[in-house]
Design a protein around this motif. Structure first.
Motif, PDB file in Angstrom:
ATOM      1  N   MET B  39      14.081  45.449 -32.004  1.00  0.00           N
ATOM      2  CA  MET B  39      13.679  46.214 -30.809  1.00  0.00           C
ATOM      3  C   MET B  39      12.158  46.361 -30.751  1.00  0.00           C
ATOM      4  O   MET B  39      11.550  46.267 -29.683  1.00  0.00           O
ATOM      5  CB  MET B  39      14.333  47.590 -30.811  1.00  0.00           C
ATOM      6  CG  MET B  39      15.712  47.566 -30.179  1.00  0.00           C
ATOM      7  SD  MET B  39      16.356  49.203 -29.962  1.00  0.00           S
ATOM      8  CE  MET B  39      15.459  49.733 -28.533  1.00  0.00           C
ATOM      9  N   LEU B  46       7.672  42.236 -24.540  1.00  0.00           N
ATOM     10  CA  LEU B  46       7.786  42.642 -23.128  1.00  0.00           C
ATOM     11  C   LEU B  46       6.484  43.282 -22.647  1.00  0.00           C
ATOM     12  O   LEU B  46       5.997  42.986 -21.550  1.00  0.00           O
ATOM     13  CB  LEU B  46       8.942  43.631 -22.961  1.00  0.00           C
ATOM     14  CG  LEU B  46      10.326  43.001 -22.867  1.00  0.00           C
ATOM     15  CD1 LEU B  46      11.390  44.072 -22.919  1.00  0.00           C
ATOM     16  CD2 LEU B  46      10.453  42.201 -21.570  1.00  0.00           C
ATOM     17  N   TYR B  47       5.923  44.136 -23.479  1.00  0.00           N
ATOM     18  CA  TYR B  47       4.685  44.813 -23.097  1.00  0.00           C
ATOM     19  C   TYR B  47       3.580  43.782 -22.889  1.00  0.00           C
ATOM     20  O   TYR B  47       2.877  43.777 -21.871  1.00  0.00           O
ATOM     21  CB  TYR B  47       4.288  45.826 -24.170  1.00  0.00           C
ATOM     22  CG  TYR B  47       3.362  46.914 -23.663  1.00  0.00           C
ATOM     23  CD1 TYR B  47       2.116  46.601 -23.153  1.00  0.00           C
ATOM     24  CD2 TYR B  47       3.734  48.253 -23.693  1.00  0.00           C
ATOM     25  CE1 TYR B  47       1.266  47.595 -22.689  1.00  0.00           C
ATOM     26  CE2 TYR B  47       2.897  49.248 -23.217  1.00  0.00           C
ATOM     27  CZ  TYR B  47       1.662  48.912 -22.722  1.00  0.00           C
ATOM     28  OH  TYR B  47       0.823  49.886 -22.249  1.00  0.00           O
ATOM     29  N   TYR B  50       4.073  41.783 -19.762  1.00  0.00           N
ATOM     30  CA  TYR B  50       3.623  42.458 -18.540  1.00  0.00           C
ATOM     31  C   TYR B  50       2.100  42.379 -18.424  1.00  0.00           C
ATOM     32  O   TYR B  50       1.562  42.079 -17.355  1.00  0.00           O
ATOM     33  CB  TYR B  50       4.075  43.924 -18.538  1.00  0.00           C
ATOM     34  CG  TYR B  50       3.556  44.670 -17.336  1.00  0.00           C
ATOM     35  CD1 TYR B  50       4.176  44.522 -16.099  1.00  0.00           C
ATOM     36  CD2 TYR B  50       2.426  45.461 -17.419  1.00  0.00           C
ATOM     37  CE1 TYR B  50       3.682  45.169 -14.978  1.00  0.00           C
ATOM     38  CE2 TYR B  50       1.916  46.108 -16.308  1.00  0.00           C
ATOM     39  CZ  TYR B  50       2.546  45.963 -15.090  1.00  0.00           C
ATOM     40  OH  TYR B  50       2.056  46.582 -13.987  1.00  0.00           O
ATOM     41  N   VAL B  52      -0.021  40.252 -19.598  1.00  0.00           N
ATOM     42  CA  VAL B  52      -0.546  38.916 -19.277  1.00  0.00           C
ATOM     43  C   VAL B  52      -0.143  38.491 -17.869  1.00  0.00           C
ATOM     44  O   VAL B  52      -0.948  37.952 -17.105  1.00  0.00           O
ATOM     45  CB  VAL B  52      -0.059  37.883 -20.319  1.00  0.00           C
ATOM     46  CG1 VAL B  52      -0.397  36.466 -19.886  1.00  0.00           C
ATOM     47  CG2 VAL B  52      -0.671  38.178 -21.685  1.00  0.00           C
ATOM     48  N   LEU B  53       1.121  38.766 -17.531  1.00  0.00           N
ATOM     49  CA  LEU B  53       1.635  38.244 -16.261  1.00  0.00           C
ATOM     50  C   LEU B  53       1.272  39.104 -15.062  1.00  0.00           C
ATOM     51  O   LEU B  53       1.406  38.650 -13.931  1.00  0.00           O
ATOM     52  CB  LEU B  53       3.155  38.095 -16.350  1.00  0.00           C
ATOM     53  CG  LEU B  53       3.630  37.097 -17.418  1.00  0.00           C
ATOM     54  CD1 LEU B  53       5.153  37.124 -17.537  1.00  0.00           C
ATOM     55  CD2 LEU B  53       3.153  35.696 -17.080  1.00  0.00           C
ATOM     56  N   ARG B  54       0.829  40.330 -15.312  1.00  0.00           N
ATOM     57  CA  ARG B  54       0.476  41.202 -14.182  1.00  0.00           C
ATOM     58  C   ARG B  54      -0.505  40.497 -13.246  1.00  0.00           C
ATOM     59  O   ARG B  54      -0.422  40.595 -12.039  1.00  0.00           O
ATOM     60  CB  ARG B  54      -0.122  42.516 -14.713  1.00  0.00           C
ATOM     61  CG  ARG B  54      -0.773  43.414 -13.661  1.00  0.00           C
ATOM     62  CD  ARG B  54       0.242  43.913 -12.642  1.00  0.00           C
ATOM     63  NE  ARG B  54      -0.361  44.724 -11.605  1.00  0.00           N
ATOM     64  CZ  ARG B  54      -0.902  44.247 -10.493  1.00  0.00           C
ATOM     65  NH1 ARG B  54      -0.903  42.936 -10.266  1.00  0.00           N
ATOM     66  NH2 ARG B  54      -1.419  45.053  -9.587  1.00  0.00           N
ATOM     67  N   VAL B 440      10.064  56.289 -21.555  1.00  0.00           N
ATOM     68  CA  VAL B 440       9.962  55.093 -20.701  1.00  0.00           C
ATOM     69  C   VAL B 440       8.956  55.321 -19.580  1.00  0.00           C
ATOM     70  O   VAL B 440       8.107  54.466 -19.287  1.00  0.00           O
ATOM     71  CB  VAL B 440      11.351  54.714 -20.134  1.00  0.00           C
ATOM     72  CG1 VAL B 440      11.225  53.641 -19.065  1.00  0.00           C
ATOM     73  CG2 VAL B 440      12.257  54.242 -21.251  1.00  0.00           C
ATOM     74  N   ALA B 444       5.551  53.312 -19.009  1.00  0.00           N
ATOM     75  CA  ALA B 444       5.280  52.616 -17.735  1.00  0.00           C
ATOM     76  C   ALA B 444       3.944  53.077 -17.163  1.00  0.00           C
ATOM     77  O   ALA B 444       3.134  52.268 -16.702  1.00  0.00           O
ATOM     78  CB  ALA B 444       6.408  52.892 -16.758  1.00  0.00           C
ATOM     79  N   MET B 447       1.238  51.572 -18.990  1.00  0.00           N
ATOM     80  CA  MET B 447       1.025  50.144 -18.683  1.00  0.00           C
ATOM     81  C   MET B 447       0.077  49.972 -17.493  1.00  0.00           C
ATOM     82  O   MET B 447      -0.711  49.031 -17.447  1.00  0.00           O
ATOM     83  CB  MET B 447       2.362  49.459 -18.409  1.00  0.00           C
ATOM     84  CG  MET B 447       3.193  49.273 -19.672  1.00  0.00           C
ATOM     85  SD  MET B 447       4.871  48.864 -19.294  1.00  0.00           S
ATOM     86  CE  MET B 447       4.851  47.120 -19.498  1.00  0.00           C
TER      87      MET B 447
END
Lengths: 734, 567
Positions: B39, B46-47, B50, B52-54, B440, B444, B447
């Motif tokens: 996990m 995942l973080y 996000y 990089v892809l943002r 969460v 978020a 982020m």
């Protein structure tokens, strides 16, 4: 080839440790030579002549170049610091001297090449060496030692430069410490009639076409043909080729900017009207962006450099047009220099201006000048440096000069102006600046006797003379003189001398004009001009201006003013007071009208819709609709914040447009006001649209590139879904 | 699937009260410990994904740009010693350039799109292992990692392209090694002592070679930790072996200073210039305390970086929550220890000492920030980031007490039960779900701050393809020209990455158009205008300039000449 190794005393000793065994001199192996010299042809001294066909390497902290980094900082163990090549003529006279710095020293703005080339043929007196068979070690003392011991008469002074007309051995030793101090220049740059030299930050090397920079080249000339060991024309140039990284080092402003994309040069062209004696009379200083004309071979063809050739160099400078020129006249006093007259460099008009970053020059350097010198400047148009003789002050001036200054000393200065904006200086104002300091008594009475003493300066106009449209106007000592002269503004025009013939011509043309260095009496300048005149007592003139229609000024008539003569027919049947005096070329009319300051109208228009935070242009249209000229301080405000402040000078009926930059801070209604002094002369209400932060969707769309937006949205959805699902499962399992 | 049962309570670290591991952390159900670790790994990916892809990989900022350029220069020089090298440490650019040689990807792509994943993975894995060791619980080790995800300042440090991702990983590894070393010393196992000591030196070397400031800071923190540990053992007369171990391992830490100096003076001499900062700092500090006139105030203009003061506060909320929570847990624990209501485990004491040491470093950073050191006036921010690495497990320790429903340990232990245990929590079993949901949301929110999302931030890190294309055109089509590119250095950094050598002698500038007088060109794009307005700066009057380039997404304008010098 003969090779010599030169040693100096090791640390802690004042002599070189040697052992002599059976006539053989031995030096401790650990000791390394500080200089290695190779003589071409395998001889050192022959037929009374020293061999100056030398290749030399200097290893230690020995000064061997002009104004490079301190030798102690570049000395590298086992590596040479300098490489020197010299060659001589058949009669033994050294003719060129090339020196290069060996360590790369990246980022250090230091001379990496010195080159000196003898262009004259004056005799040399050979100074003695310590050894008659190896004539390279000077027997002199360093300056400080010579002075301290009082032995200057007995021993010549050693140093880096060669003395005028003499040649001393190059290796200069501090005999008290046993250290080699200098490897002196062998061909001197300054102390001879003529030379062609380079001090370059970019190294000059063989096998390529070099683009030397900084002081490249120097040109020293004997235009008189009667030189006694000094030049009478010095061309000192600071040149940078296009994109030269060293061009950034000129000023702190440049260092944060890209290197200049254009080549640039600032040239001091300093000459004397007599054979060279280290004193000079005139300088034109030009700044511009000319690439050098071609490739020149130096050092007997060993190196090729892009530079003006020696002989054509003066003509190259004077023949070109330059966007910034200054002229300095020493007024006959002479200025001692070996590098040219330093005052009023044409480049010091602000880096931002000459780099093209602003339209406003920095003219502050033209507010002061060394006492006794007179300077003039011209900016903003490509022109040749041509001089002319004024019939008013009988002195040389720079054609198209926009202003000038003569520092007469004692706080007195003659300020030159160009009211008409034409070719000639047309206004001379004699000013006196007085500095007043509160008396000790008053100051002591303030705060425990420790109050700071503040001085203040005040400048007053003593007299002025103008020469406009053929009229000479004098104001001073309570008198106003207006004289119709009709002479052309220039008695003759002449270019700075570039060779012996033009130098002779220059000297001859100026011979009738005798310099005086004292404070000039402007009234005598008017007196020596012939013409009909009007003379008014108890009167003065100020605020002079010139337009295409004529000229104008503010006439002050005292209570007891009187026209002592009025051959020009000025309408003087008026009461004492302040009037606007106006001369109109068309019809040759004189007008005198009361000063009112009224008649100025101002309108402000915005060429585009205005938005807060957006820089915008406003057009300010000024129009003098009154019958008299208007001068004064103009201010444009938005509310209480000043958008623009400046000076306006408008002849009757004239108009003027100005462009103002304005950035409204917020949206809504703004009121713009235009004031002349304290009087409101215009008002405009403008509407400014508000600018607000872009909306969320706009920002998201703007920060996600094109089609990627869809993928991005899906990705974000998936991302949060996975996290939520995972966490939900974890929680649910519990 | 490999099932791992944590070390039995009290078997290794003395009185075991800081959690008894996976065996009982879930209420007695034995779980595969690897699932918690996975996990941590997946959440990190995942973080980073996000981040990089943002902006589709089109992002950069100051440090990222600098280190990308330095890595490119390292590749060009084939050496770590060259003019323009990052003087505080050579390891990160060297690592980046090595990765570039290994993968064939350019440092720019690596730094923007690949290395963030590595940084996030390093953080999560090393944190997980270290926290697990200190807390004795997989679940709460993961909780500690998730707490870190909610600290955007830390995540930004880890994900952006600078040395901090390595420093943070090295720091946590060193904490782990330090703890293991002290424990090995306590137990007197020579082979282990040797291994952990050598590892400690290696990590101090790596940390110092990456950044001498962070390397030396950790040595200070380690020393302070052991000093506090020693004081504790003296105070409580507890565990004589631990006291001896602390003293002996203290010698290891003191000698590690030699490693730091070796790096600064011999391995990488450019870093030696940082010694001069000590003198400057002491002079400026004495000035600050003698005059109380700060040379700078780095805390004054933070709000202007955000869309509104509310957003500014919102973005900083978790920082404050973590600080307060960890402080509460710290003081409650210290009080209970002082009242002798609990006998804490060695890991707990070690963690509390480490926490105190880092709190001290944050504390002394504040006056240093006010003196305005040339090396940076954000030491408090930087130190807080590292402090949060220690505050997270302390907060997690509190969570264990509140939510963990732990049982007392083995024989001879004084239970910590009830330390933070409140009946109220026991009566609300769904509180855990609420806590997860809140976490969460906080992650978020974090982020958005980590990516400096333009919705909330005024200082942006992204750039558009059109802007990139315009910068490339500017570089190719002109020489020795300066171009304004926006109200800050957003596009300056992009230009620095794209053309590190700047062979064509062009310059891209930021801030006010007229702040750099050499600006003759100006770049227009919708992003530049929106960013300028967001920052309350002045949008240049493009209508008075000549448009010399247009690619549909960005334009270049040139000032119309007014004098012959401007041609």
């Amino acid at each position: 080839m003969a090779t010599a190794l030169v040693y100096e005393a090791p640390p802690g000793r004042a002599t070189v440790p040697v052992t002599i065994t059976g006539g053989v001199v031995r030096i401790a192996q650990a000791l390394k030579p500080i200089i290695v010299m190779h003589a071409m042809g395998g001889w050192w001294f022959r037929n009374g002549m020293a061999n100056y066909n030398l290749d030399v390497e200097v290893y230690g902290p020995v000064r061997s170049m002009w104004e490079t980094i301190p030798p102690t900082e570049i000395s590298q163990f086992g590596q040479p610091s300098y490489r020197i090549i010299t060659r001589m003529s058949a009669n033994g006279t050294p003719i060129w001297d090339y020196r290069s710095l060996i360590p790369a020293l990246p980022g250090e703005g230091v001379n990496r090449t010195n080159y000196a080339q003898r262009e004259g043929d004056g005799p040399l007196k050979w100074l003695p060496s310590v050894s008659p068979i190896w004539p390279y070690v000077a027997s002199g003392f360093s300056h400080s030692v010579a002075s301290r011991r009082g032995v200057r008469q007995a021993y010549y002074r050693v140093g880096f430069q060669q003395p005028n007309g003499e040649e001393k051995p190059p290796i200069a030793v501090d005999w008290l410490t046993g250290k080699v101090v200098d490897f002196s220049e062998i061909v001197t740059v300054r102390n001879q009639n003529a030379s062609y030299d380079f001090y370059s930050l970019t190294p000059i090397v063989s096998g390529r076409i070099n683009t030397p920079d900084f002081e490249s080249p120097w040109g020293l000339y004997d235009l008189s043909g009667k030189g006694q060991g000094y030049p009478n024309l010095i061309i000192r140039n600071e040149h940078y080729y296009a994109n030269d990284p060293w061009s950034k080092g000129i000023s702190a402003v440049s260092q944060t900017a890209p290197a200049a994309k254009k080549p640039s040069e600032v040239i001091r062209y300093t000459w004397a009207d007599h054979p060279g004696n280290q004193y000079f009379n005139y300088k034109v200083d030009v700044f511009g962006f000319h690439p050098y004309p071609g490739v020149v071979s130096i050092a007997g063809g060993r190196f090729k450099v892009v530079a003006p050739a020696y002989k054509s160099y003066p003509g190259w400078v004077i023949g070109h047009r330059w966007p910034a020129i200054t002229f300095v006249d020493t007024n006959g006093k002479g200025y001692a220099t070996s590098e040219g007259i330093y005052d009023w460099s044409s480049r010091n008009v602000g880096t931002a201006y000459w780099r093209g970053w602003t339209a406003t020059p920095n003219l502050s350097q033209f507010r002061t000048i060394t006492q006794g010198l007179r300077g003039e400047y011209m900016l903003g148009a490509n022109r040749k440096p041509i001089l002319y003789m004024s019939p008013v002050d009988r002195r040389l001036h720079l054609l198209y000069a926009q202003g000038g200054l003569w520092n007469l000393g004692g706080g007195t200065q003659l300020v030159e102006g160009n009211l008409a904006g034409g070719q000639h200086i047309d206004l001379w104002t004699l000013e006196h600046t007085a500095t007043t300091t509160p008396s000790r008594h008053k100051v002591a009475g303030k705060v425990s006797g420790k109050a700071s003493v503040r001085s203040s300066t005040a400048t007053s106009v003593r007299s002025l003379i103008a020469y406009l449209d053929g009229y000479a106007l004098y104001s001073g000592h309570g008198r106003l003189i207006v004289k119709k002269v009709g002479l052309p503004a220039a008695s003759f025009e002449i270019a700075p001398p570039t060779n012996h013939a033009t130098w002779l011509s220059f000297v001859n043309r100026l011979a009738p004009y005798v310099h005086s260095t004292g404070i000039p009496h402007l009234s005598t300048w008017v007196a020596q001009l012939a013409g009909s005149e009007t003379v008014v007592g108890q009167a003065s003139l100020s605020g002079l201006g010139s337009t295409k229609a004529g000229f104008f000024g503010v006439l002050h008539l005292g209570r007891a003013f009187s026209a002592q003569s009025n051959a020009l027919g000025l309408p003087l049947a008026i009461r004492p007071g302040e009037y606007m005096l106006q001369y109109l070329k068309q019809g040759g009319q004189w007008k005198i009208a009361p000063v009112t300051g009224r008649g100025l109208s101002a309108t402000v228009t915005a060429g585009q819709s205005l938005r807060a935070s957006y820089s915008s242009l406003l057009r300010l249209a000024l129009s003098n609709q009154g019958g008299a000229p208007i001068t004064g301080a103009l201010t444009v405000r938005s509310g209480s914040s000043v958008i623009y402040s400046g000076h306006v000078s408008l002849a009757a009926g004239a108009s003027e447009d100005q462009t103002l930059q304005w950035t409204p801070q917020h949206g809504g209604k703004h009121t713009l006001t235009v004031s002349l002094g304290n009087r409101l002369v215009g008002k405009l209400g403008v509407s400014v649209a508000a600018s607000s932060r872009a909306g969320t969707l706009t920002l998201v769309a703007g920060s996600v590139p094109g089609l990627y937006a869809v993928l991005w949205s899906l990705g974000v959805l998936l991302f949060f879904s996975l996290i939520s699902f995972g966490l939900w499962r974890r929680v649910a399992e519990k | 699937m490999k099932y791992v049962l944590n070390s039995p309570a009290g078997s290794e670290y003395g009185p075991m009260t800081a959690g008894s591991g996976t065996a009982d952390s879930g209420g007695g159900v034995i779980r595969p410990s690897s699932s918690w670790a996975w996990m941590a790994v997946w959440s990190a990916l995942l973080y980073a994904g996000y981040f990089v892809l943002r902006y589709a990989g089109l992002w950069t900022e100051n440090d990222t740009s600098v280190f990308t350029s330095v890595a490119q220069e390292t590749l060009r020089a084939g050496n770590v010693l060259f003019p323009g090298q990052y003087v505080h440490g050579f390891a990160y650019p060297s690592w980046l350039s090595s990765l570039s040689l290994l993968t064939g990807l350019s440092p720019m792509v690596l730094n923007a799109a690949v290395v963030p994943f590595v940084g996030a993975l390093l953080l999560s894995m090393v944190c997980y292992v270290t926290y697990r060791t200190l807390l004795g619980s997989d679940r709460f080790a993961l909780a500690g990692v998730l707490i870190l995800y909610a600290v955007p300042e830390l995540m930004f440090s880890v994900l952006r392209g600078n040395h901090e991702k390595l420093n943070i990983a090295f720091l946590l590894m060193t904490v782990f090694v330090l703890f293991k070393g002290v424990d090995a010393m306590r137990r007197g196992i020579v082979q282990e002592i040797a291994v952990w000591s050598v590892l400690y030196y290696v990590l101090v070397f790596a940390n110092s070679a990456t950044n001498d400031y962070f390397g030396s800071t950790f040595v200070v923190a380690s020393f302070l930790t052991l000093l506090l540990l020693y004081a504790y053992t003296r105070w409580r007369s507890a565990d004589e072996h631990l006291r001896t171990a602390t003293v002996r391992y203290g010698a290891t830490i003191l000698t590690s200073w030699l490693v730091v100096w070796w790096v600064m003076l011999f391995v990488f001499p450019p870093a030696g210039s940082d010694f001069s900062l000590l003198k400057t700092a002491s002079q400026k500090l004495s000035h600050l305390f003698l005059t109380l006139n700060p040379a700078s105030n780095p805390y004054s203009s933070i709000a202007s970086a955000w869309a509104s003061p509310f957003v500014s506060n919102l973005m900083s909320v978790f920082r404050v929550v973590l600080l307060i929570a960890s402080v509460i847990v710290f003081f409650v624990k210290v009080r209970l220890i002082a009242l002798r209501r609990i006998t804490p485990s060695t890991p707990t004491v070690f963690l509390l000492c480490l926490y105190t040491a880092y709190a001290f470093l944050v504390g002394i950073a504040i006056p240093l920030d006010f003196v305005g050191l040339s090396a940076g006036s954000n030491l408090e921010v930087r130190n807080f980031t590292y402090f949060s690495l220690i505050a997270a497990p302390v907060a997690s320790l509190g969570l264990m007490d509140v939510l963990g429903r732990r049982r007392a340990g083995g024989k001879g232990q004084t239970p910590e039960r009830g330390a933070l245990e409140m009946g109220w929590f026991r009566r609300h079993p769904r509180l855990g779900s609420v806590g997860v949901a809140v976490t969460v949301v906080l992650i978020a929110l974090g982020m958005f701050k980590t990516t400096l999302d333009p919705i909330f931030s005024n200082q942006w890190i992204f750039y558009s393809p059109g802007e990139k294309q315009a910068l490339a055109a500017f570089h190719q089509l002109d020489t020795a020209t300066a171009m304004w590119s926006g109200p800050d250095n957003r596009l300056v950094y992009v230009f620095g990455e794209l053309f590190p050598g700047n062979a064509r002698n062009n310059q891209v500038t930021g801030y006010n158009l007229r702040s750099a007088p050499q600006n003759t060109d100006a770049l227009w794009s919708p992003q530049v205008v929106a960013n300028t307005i967001a920052q309350g700066a002045v949008v240049p009057d493009f209508t008075t300039m000549n448009r010399v380039y247009d690619n549909g997404g960005a334009d270049i304008y040139r000032t119309a000449p007014k004098t012959i010098f401007q041609n």
